[in-house]
Design a protein around this motif. Structure first.
Motif: not given
Length: 209
Positions: A135-159
């Motif tokens: 199952v491939l969940l496809d999301l554009d990188p800009e929207s993904a970054r908004v979600r990651l920022d909202a999670a308010d946790k440190p990014f790993d090396r790839l994030e």
């Protein structure tokens, strides 16, 4: 890939695409249907894999791209041999966060290595094992970054990589899905979690009966 009656499902997609949410929903549905579910991930689905995960995702220094690819392959070899194959032989449903497609996308396209070489390395490590469904969940990188920022946790090396890196990853994923339409289910990750879960269940139902 085995003589047992197990089913192997992998979830793929960029960081922030909602893989954990969909894995939770699918695991609950399968459990309610009476199936035994093994939740696992790469890297880190075994004790050895957790050590590798700490290196590839949280090591503070640089890791050479080829070394990174080899570490992921080492995790994959041990994980498939000790976790995935035994569970499938027992007739269980393996629900896995990331597999070799992640390596092709992240270490291949993301790190600008040869994707075919990365895929062949992973297939060698896993003795040719491929899941029944990806199952491939496809999301554009800009929207993904908004979600990651909202999670308010440190990014790993790839994030923490730049948008250009994640755009290459997304393009690679879509190319992989186009090349293997019988294995992939590509879904718009911007849709509601409930709508995505329903589409996944419809496809999985054909595998688990």
């Amino acid at each position: 890939m085995t003589s047992g009656s197990g089913v192997w499902i992998t979830l793929e997609g960029g960081d922030g695409s909602g893989k954990t949410t969909q894995s939770d929903l699918l695991a609950d549905w399968l459990t309610e249907a009476g199936r035994t579910v093994v939740r696992t991930r790469e890297p880190g689905g075994s004790e050895v894999g957790q050590l590798i995960r700490d290196i590839v995702l949280h090591h503070r220094g640089d890791i050479a791209p080829r070394a990174e690819a080899l570490l992921y392959a080492a995790d994959r070899a041990h994980h498939v041999a000790t976790v995935v194959r035994p569970a499938l032989a027992r007739g269980e449903v393996v629900l896995q966060d990331r597999y070799l497609d992640s390596s092709v996308a992240y270490q291949g396209a993301g790190r600008v290595l040869d994707g075919d070489e990365i895929r062949n390395l992973s297939l060698w490590a896993a003795e040719g094992a491929l899941p029944d469904l990806t199952v491939l969940l496809d999301l554009d990188p800009e929207s993904a970054r908004v979600r990651l920022d909202a999670a308010d946790k440190p990014f790993d090396r790839l994030e923490a990589e730049k948008t250009e890196f994640h755009a290459r990853v997304r393009d690679s994923y879509l190319a992989l899905a186009e090349a293997e339409p019988e294995r992939f289910l590509v879904l718009d990750a911007s849709a509601s979690p409930e709508a995505i879960a329903a589409q996944i269940r419809d496809r999985v139902a054909t595998l688990v009966g």
